[in-house]
Design an enzyme around this catalytic site. Structure first.
Site, PDB file in Angstrom:
ATOM      1  N   ASN A 136       0.994  -1.338  -0.025  1.00 41.03           N
ATOM      2  CA  ASN A 136       0.042  -0.154   0.089  1.00 41.03           C
ATOM      3  C   ASN A 136       0.932   1.031  -0.015  1.00 41.03           C
ATOM      4  O   ASN A 136       1.201   1.558   1.141  1.00 41.03           O
ATOM      5  CB  ASN A 136      -0.804  -0.024   1.411  1.00 41.03           C
ATOM      6  CG  ASN A 136      -1.939   1.111   1.262  1.00 41.03           C
ATOM      7  OD1 ASN A 136      -1.666   2.069   0.427  1.00 41.03           O
ATOM      8  ND2 ASN A 136      -2.882   1.047   2.140  1.00 41.03           N
ATOM      9  N   SER A 138      -0.158   4.113  -1.328  1.00 43.75           N
ATOM     10  CA  SER A 138      -1.092   4.937  -1.867  1.00 43.75           C
ATOM     11  C   SER A 138      -2.545   5.664  -0.914  1.00 43.75           C
ATOM     12  O   SER A 138      -3.127   6.062  -1.402  1.00 43.75           O
ATOM     13  CB  SER A 138      -1.654   4.068  -3.034  1.00 43.75           C
ATOM     14  OG  SER A 138      -2.172   2.770  -2.720  1.00 43.75           O
ATOM     15  N   CYS A 139      -2.180   5.135   0.220  1.00 40.05           N
ATOM     16  CA  CYS A 139      -3.450   5.623   1.158  1.00 40.05           C
ATOM     17  C   CYS A 139      -3.254   7.156   1.144  1.00 40.05           C
ATOM     18  O   CYS A 139      -2.225   7.646   1.467  1.00 40.05           O
ATOM     19  CB  CYS A 139      -3.540   4.939   2.342  1.00 40.05           C
ATOM     20  SG  CYS A 139      -4.911   5.820   3.530  1.00 40.05           S
ATOM     21  N   CYS A 351     -31.084  22.624 -24.027  1.00 45.49           N
ATOM     22  CA  CYS A 351     -30.422  22.283 -25.124  1.00 45.49           C
ATOM     23  C   CYS A 351     -30.172  23.783 -25.852  1.00 45.49           C
ATOM     24  O   CYS A 351     -28.936  24.289 -26.233  1.00 45.49           O
ATOM     25  CB  CYS A 351     -30.884  21.614 -26.469  1.00 45.49           C
ATOM     26  SG  CYS A 351     -32.463  21.855 -26.869  1.00 45.49           S
TER      27      CYS A 351
HETATM   28  C1  LIG Z   1     -13.527   2.776   3.977  1.00 50.41           C
HETATM   29  C2  LIG Z   1     -12.298   2.328   3.054  1.00 50.41           C
HETATM   30  C3  LIG Z   1     -11.070   1.712   3.645  1.00 50.41           C
HETATM   31  C4  LIG Z   1     -10.148   1.480   2.843  1.00 50.41           C
HETATM   32  N1  LIG Z   1      -9.105   1.070   3.256  1.00 50.41           N
HETATM   33  C5  LIG Z   1      -8.006   0.599   2.545  1.00 50.41           C
HETATM   34  C6  LIG Z   1      -7.178   0.051   2.919  1.00 50.41           C
HETATM   35  O1  LIG Z   1      -6.846  -0.396   4.198  1.00 50.41           O
HETATM   36  N2  LIG Z   1      -5.760  -0.324   2.148  1.00 50.41           N
HETATM   37  C7  LIG Z   1      -5.965  -0.126   0.767  1.00 50.41           C
HETATM   38  O2  LIG Z   1      -5.152  -0.487   0.006  1.00 50.41           O
HETATM   39  N3  LIG Z   1      -6.867   0.759   0.314  1.00 50.41           N
HETATM   40  C8  LIG Z   1      -8.057   0.971   1.233  1.00 50.41           C
HETATM   41  N4  LIG Z   1      -9.157   1.364   0.695  1.00 50.41           N
HETATM   42  C9  LIG Z   1      -9.090   1.953  -0.790  1.00 50.41           C
HETATM   43  C10 LIG Z   1      -9.900   0.605  -1.607  1.00 50.41           C
HETATM   44  O3  LIG Z   1      -9.318  -0.537  -1.468  1.00 50.41           O
HETATM   45  C11 LIG Z   1     -10.048   1.020  -3.143  1.00 50.41           C
HETATM   46  O4  LIG Z   1      -8.619   1.039  -3.494  1.00 50.41           O
HETATM   47  C12 LIG Z   1     -10.720   2.095  -3.453  1.00 50.41           C
HETATM   48  O5  LIG Z   1     -11.944   2.449  -2.467  1.00 50.41           O
HETATM   49  C13 LIG Z   1     -11.341   2.350  -4.764  1.00 50.41           C
HETATM   50  O6  LIG Z   1     -12.083   1.256  -4.965  1.00 50.41           O
HETATM   51  P1  LIG Z   1     -14.119   1.300  -4.815  1.00 50.41           P
HETATM   52  O7  LIG Z   1     -14.294   2.609  -5.626  1.00 50.41           O
HETATM   53  O8  LIG Z   1     -14.169   0.044  -5.375  1.00 50.41           O
HETATM   54  O9  LIG Z   1     -14.128   1.456  -3.413  1.00 50.41           O
HETATM   55  C14 LIG Z   1     -10.201   1.840   1.582  1.00 50.41           C
HETATM   56  C15 LIG Z   1     -11.371   2.583   0.945  1.00 50.41           C
HETATM   57  C16 LIG Z   1     -12.484   2.595   1.690  1.00 50.41           C
HETATM   58  C17 LIG Z   1     -13.743   3.192   1.172  1.00 50.41           C
END
Ligand SMILES: Cc1cc2nc3c(=O)[nH]c(=O)nc-3n(C[C@H](O)[C@H](O)[C@H](O)COP(=O)(O)O)c2cc1C
Length: 395
Positions: A136, A138-139, A351
């Protein structure tokens, strides 16, 4: 013709292309087990980090954007990583591989700049039986000040260094999850692939500020009146996910796991067409439950039958060669707005106003009947989008 939903993703056979992405739906053994029984091909576990880096979660960590009909189109979170210690994930991954040997279990990990922490986590997840790791990088909101998550993923050198150090510690495939917030995602993708990444996952959430309460001026989602910039997901981000996956697929030759805004089977086909070999889903599951897997798989099967596809991998990248620099698009392809369903016109004049004020002033209402002045219309298509009735189309 024998047709199958099976796909290959960096050497791993998936029974279908759908994985749960690392997020709230993959935060416990119980939830993951339920999802796997319902038909998900596998999961990426909620990101785990060295125990000393875990921080508590805030109350009120979600907020949403709705369309005029009240549907949730955009979703923001300021959630942190797992609340569970690394030992929990070791046990959970071991138990999941024992109970679901045919499913794909990918362990998501994150640490700070300390390379040994990354290697330690990676080795522990590999030893527990994970099929692959997902880094990860990318958070967009977790401990950015400590140079974690997207802070690493926006920096080519750092992203490559972390990828290389994890690669040197394990034998299982290493997937790197990228952020759409990088100024050039192709540069980051090339850097992590050069450093040994076996695959790329994209996208993580998009950094946003959802809104502000106009009476209290509390930014949203408000945690005792304050907020952080958070991560945007759900159907609103699908175009960003598609763009990133296409750019990564154009720049590298490793498999890509497409993520972002997938809610129906057609979205999966689109991700494959721009280069994905499998997909991951989060928000649609948070809003509608694990059981959405059933219509997703049924829709894909019906589509494959209709198209005569034996394997979804056959369409990976099918649209890629059709995405090019704007200047290389045909300037001679003449299309004009045409009144195709005059009987549907309710004379709302949307339009007319749009064309008058943002277009070429080509729409006319003569004796209350709509018409298009072909000598003025240059085929921009604006009127076809603002018409709520489908009266106009390009032809
Ligand atoms: C509540 C929440 C928690 C998330 N936690 C993580 C996480 O712990 N690690 C991660 O790599 N991505 C995390 N994500 C990102 C998701 O895995 C995903 O990349 C992102 O939400 C886009 O996909 P979606 O539109 O289907 O939700 C999280 C997303 C949400 C909404």
């Amino acid at each position: 013709m024998s047709q199958t939903l099976q796909v290959q993703f960096c050497g791993i056979l998936l029974e279908n292309p759908c994985l749960l992405s690392s997020a709230s739906p993959t935060q416990s053994y119980e939830g993951i087990a339920k999802a796997l029984k319902l038909g998900w091909a596998g999961v990426v576990t909620k990101t785990c980090a060295p125990d000393h880096l875990i921080t508590a979660d805030v109350a009120n960590r979600f907020t949403v954007l709705r369309d005029n009909a009240g549907n949730i189109t955009g979703f923001e979170n300021i959630e942190g990583l797992t609340q569970k210690p690394v030992a929990y994930w070791e046990t959970t991954i071991r138990d999941l591989k024992r109970d679901f040997p045919g499913k794909c279990i990918i362990a998501s990990i994150m640490a700070d700049e300390d390379r040994e922490s990354w290697q330690d986590l990676a080795r522990r997840m590999e030893k527990a039986g994970a099929d692959a790791l997902e880094l990860n990088l990318s958070c967009p909101h977790f401990r950015l000040e400590d140079n974690m998550g997207a802070a690493i993923g926006k920096d080519e050198t750092l992203a490559a260094a972390i990828t290389a150090c994890v690669k040197s510690a394990v034998r299982i495939p290493v997937v790197v999850k990228l952020t759409p917030n990088a100024s050039n995602i192709q540069d980051i993708a090339r850097a992590v692939v050069a450093a040994g990444a076996d695959a790329i996952a994209a996208i993580n959430t998009v950094q946003i500020l959802m809104g502000v309460d106009i009476d209290t001026f509390a930014p949203l989602p408000a945690v005792n009146g304050h907020t952080s910039f958070g991560g945007y997901s759900g159907v609103a981000v699908k175009p960003i996910g598609l763009r990133c996956v296409a750019q990564i697929a154009q720049a590298t030759d490793v498999p890509v796991s497409g993520i972002g805004g997938i809610a129906q089977w057609q979205d999966i086909v689109e991700y494959f067409a721009v280069g994905a070999s499998c997909v991951q889903i989060c928000t649609a599951v948070m809003l509608n439950g694990y059981q959405i897997i059933t219509p997703l798989l049924a829709g894909l099967e019906e589509y494959m039958n209709r198209k005569g596809l034996r394997n979804l991998g056959e369409i990976t990248g099918a649209a890629l060669s059709k995405i090019e620099a704007r200047e290389r698009l045909s300037m001679d392809w003449r299309r004009r707005s045409t009144v195709v369903a005059p009987e549907k016109c309710v004379r709302c004049a949307k339009c007319y106003v749009s064309c008058q004020e943002s277009g070429k002033g080509a729409i006319r209402f003569i004796e209350q009947r709509i018409s298009v002045d072909a000598s003025r219309c240059d085929g921009c298509s604006l009127c076809t989008h603002v018409c709520p009735q489908g009266v106009l189309a390009l032809s």
